[in-house]
Design a protein around this motif. Structure first.
Motif, short mmCIF file in Angstrom:
data_model
loop_
_atom_site.label_atom_id
_atom_site.label_comp_id
_atom_site.label_asym_id
_atom_site.label_seq_id
_atom_site.Cartn_x
_atom_site.Cartn_y
_atom_site.Cartn_z
N SER A 83 -9.09 7.85 -4.67
CA SER A 83 -8.69 9.15 -5.20
C SER A 83 -9.71 10.20 -4.80
O SER A 83 -10.89 10.09 -5.16
N SER A 96 0.84 -1.19 0.00
CA SER A 96 0.00 0.00 0.00
C SER A 96 0.88 1.24 0.00
O SER A 96 1.89 1.28 0.71
N HIS A 123 -13.55 5.50 -3.81
CA HIS A 123 -12.91 4.19 -3.89
C HIS A 123 -13.19 3.52 -5.23
O HIS A 123 -14.32 3.47 -5.69
N ILE A 128 -4.01 10.24 -2.89
CA ILE A 128 -4.32 9.06 -3.69
C ILE A 128 -3.69 7.85 -3.00
O ILE A 128 -2.49 7.86 -2.70
N TYR A 169 -2.94 3.77 -3.20
CA TYR A 169 -2.86 2.55 -4.01
C TYR A 169 -2.72 1.37 -3.06
O TYR A 169 -1.87 1.38 -2.17
N GLU A 213 -6.82 -1.64 -5.60
CA GLU A 213 -7.77 -0.72 -5.01
C GLU A 213 -7.13 0.67 -5.05
O GLU A 213 -5.98 0.84 -4.63
N ILE A 214 -7.85 1.64 -5.56
CA ILE A 214 -7.35 3.01 -5.62
C ILE A 214 -8.40 3.94 -5.01
O ILE A 214 -9.57 3.88 -5.37
N SER A 228 0.47 5.66 -0.08
CA SER A 228 -0.44 6.81 -0.03
C SER A 228 0.33 8.07 -0.41
O SER A 228 1.30 8.44 0.25
#
Length: 200
Positions: free
Chosen positions: A153, A126, A157, A174, A176, A150-151, A128
Motif C-alpha cells: 500500500s 494477485s 510492503h 494497492i 494484494y 502480502e499487501i 492490483s
C-alpha cells in the motif's frame, strides 16, 4: 464462502444497471467516464449492457470515476431498507480474472457509513488496484481471518498472518498477493462516507 456462484451473471446485470444509473445521475457521457477512469468507452458500454463480466480491477477504476466505493457498485442505497441480512441472502461475486470471491456482508441497500466485505483469496492470486487520485482516501481496515497475505500500500510492503489487521487509505495503488499454497480469507471494513463531491 463455499456456496455455488451461479448468481454471478445476475449480479453482473445488477452492476451494469448500477453503473449506468450512477453515470446518468452525474450527467457523464461514456467518453467522459472513460477519460476519467482510464477504461475504454467500448468496455464501459459492454459492461453497461451486461455483455461483459468486469474484473475487480476494472470495477475499481469505474468506482473511482463515478466517485463511489467499489462495494457500492454491488447495490444502491434505498430508504426503508432492512437493517438485517441473513447469510444466505448476502451477495456473492467471483472476480473472473483472479478467481477471488467477495461476499457483501452488510445489509443490502441499507444506508450506513460502514460496509463490510468478506473475501476468499485463492492461493497464488494477485490483484492490483490503481485507485486513482481521489480527492480523499477511502479509510478501510483489513482483518485476516485465515491464511497469510502480502499487501503493498503506497509502496510499503506488509506481511499479514492470521489475526493481523491493517488500516489504510485507498488513494494510491494497492496490491494484494497470496504467495502461499493455501487460500486466505479476510474481512474488509470500509468507511463509505468518505469526503468526495459526488459520493453516494
Amino acid at each position: 464462502m463455499k456456496e455455488s456462484n451461479s448468481n454471478n451473471d445476475d449480479l453482473n446485470l445488477r452492476i451494469a444497471r448500477r453503473i449506468s444509473g450512477l453515470r446518468a445521475e452525474r450527467g457523464m457521457s461514456l467518453d467522459a467516464l472513460a477519460s476519467k477512469c482510464h477504461v475504454s468507452r467500448s468496455m464501459i458500454s459492454l459492461i453497461e449492457r451486461g455483455e461483459s463480466s468486469p474484473t475487480a480491477v476494472v470495477l475499481d477504476k469505474l468506482a473511482f470515476g463515478l466517485g463511489v466505493t467499489l462495494a457500492s457498485l454491488f447495490e444502491e442505497p434505498q430508504d426503508a431498507a432492512s437493517p438485517l441480512v441473513r447469510r444466505a441472502e448476502q451477495l456473492l461475486w467471483t472476480d473472473p480474472q483472479s478467481g477471488y470471491m467477495r461476499r457483501n456482508i452488510s445489509p443490502p441497500h441499507f444506508r450506513s457509513p460502514l460496509q463490510i466485505v468478506e473475501v476468499l483469496f485463492p492461493a497464488g492470486a494477485s490483484v492490483s488496484y490503481q485507485a486513482g487520485q481521489r480527492d480523499s482516501g477511502i479509510p478501510q481496515q483489513i482483518w485476516l481471518i485465515e491464511g497469510s497475505m502480502e499487501i503493498i500500500s503506497g509502496g510499503i510492503h506488509y506481511s499479514l498472518h492470521e489475526g493481523d489487521c491493517l488500516a489504510m487509505q485507498e488513494h494510491h495503488e494497492i496490491v494484494y498477493h497470496n504467495s502461499s499454497a493455501l487460500p486466505a480469507r479476510y474481512l474488509v471494513v470500509i468507511n463509505s462516507d468518505f469526503s468526495h463531491p459526488t459520493r453516494r
